[in-house]
Design a protein around this motif. Structure first.
Motif, PDB file in Angstrom:
ATOM      1  N   ASP A   8      73.683  35.484  51.924  1.00 36.33           N
ATOM      2  CA  ASP A   8      75.006  36.099  51.745  1.00 36.33           C
ATOM      3  C   ASP A   8      75.823  36.249  53.042  1.00 36.33           C
ATOM      4  N   HIS A  10      79.121  35.499  53.369  1.00 36.60           N
ATOM      5  CA  HIS A  10      80.379  36.149  52.963  1.00 36.60           C
ATOM      6  C   HIS A  10      81.506  36.061  53.985  1.00 36.60           C
ATOM      7  N   HIS A 151      71.707  41.493  48.611  1.00 38.61           N
ATOM      8  CA  HIS A 151      71.944  41.796  50.038  1.00 38.61           C
ATOM      9  C   HIS A 151      70.890  42.746  50.614  1.00 38.61           C
TER      10      HIS A 151
HETATM   11 ZN    ZN Z   1      76.775  38.296  47.821  1.00 32.37          ZN
END
Ligand code: ZN
Length: 244
Positions: A8, A10, A151
């Protein structure tokens, strides 16, 4: 074969750069990603450029689907949906297509990848209980499967073949040589949610079956400034400092 595993990211370029720098001495053979390359963060284009430049092997996350236009973000929170729409506008058509065409799961030498679960990867189900992990562990062709989505760095271990007994581990140093199967979340590079704001990544050595979780501090104030300048919800900057 030695892998670095990133979860993740992001679109947090500051955290990604810090992780890539920290990775150098490990001299890994390949860098893997369990998806959600973009969404939430202010640097989607620069993040994708770095991911592609580094040859990072990635599966597709639900935010990648929403930001590419492949999925309507109906079940997203308000702020996540707003950033997904903003990200769509930032990315070029080529970048959106690239994201939309990432695979949902991958089987590599010594490990597999999926964003949420290995079984039904298209549904992006959360693994929060041992039971949620069982089907993935039964279906993976190799010893280890890396996933992201929550996460939170954690591993689910099946010690013996055929055993119904699974255990959670939050150890940052796992010797998997006598473990039958493991489902491992390496935590998040760009938006950790385990109350440790440092970026997380894993190192997995296939030959020795050793997995280690690493954390790296990065300039959160700089990233928060990028969030504010991009005009995306400032709450997304505040949460970075808290690791939630
Ligand atoms: Zn995510």
């Amino acid at each position: 074969m030695r892998y670095a595993v990133l979860g993740d990211i992001h679109a947090n370029l500051t955290a990604l750069e810090a992780v890539l720098e920290e990775l150098k001495p490990f001299e890994v053979d390949e860098i893997l990603s369990v998806g959600d390359l973009v969404g939430y963060g202010p640097s989607p284009r620069e993040t994708l450029e770095r991911v592609r430049e580094e040859g990072i092997v990635s599966v597709r996350g639900n935010h990648d689907e929403a930001c590419s236009g492949r999925l309507e973000p109906l079940f997203f929170s308000d702020s996540a949906r707003r950033v997904a729409e903003w990200t769509r506008g930032e990315l070029t058509g080529e970048e959106r297509r690239w994201l939309a065409n990432l695979p949902l799961s991958l089987d590599l030498e010594g490990c597999s990848l999926a964003h949420a679960t290995y079984d039904y990867p298209r549904e992006f189900r959360r693994i929060t209980t041992l039971r949620d992990a069982r089907a993935s562990l039964e279906q993976i062709p190799s010893q280890v499967c890396f996933v992201g989505h929550t996460h939170v760095p954690v591993a689910v271990l099946q010690r013996e073949a055929g055993s119904r007994e699974l255990t959670f581990s939050v150890s940052s140093d796992l010797d998997l040589s006598s473990t039958h199967r493991a489902l491992i979340n390496p935590g998040s590079v760009g938006q950790p949610r385990d109350e440790d704001p440092r970026a997380a990544f894993g190192i997995f050595d296939v030959e020795t079956s050793r997995y280690q979780l690493h954390r790296v501090s990065y300039d959160i104030a700089q990233e928060a400034e990028r969030v504010r300048r991009a005009g995306i919800p400032s709450f997304l900057a505040e949460r970075l400092a808290l690791g939630v």
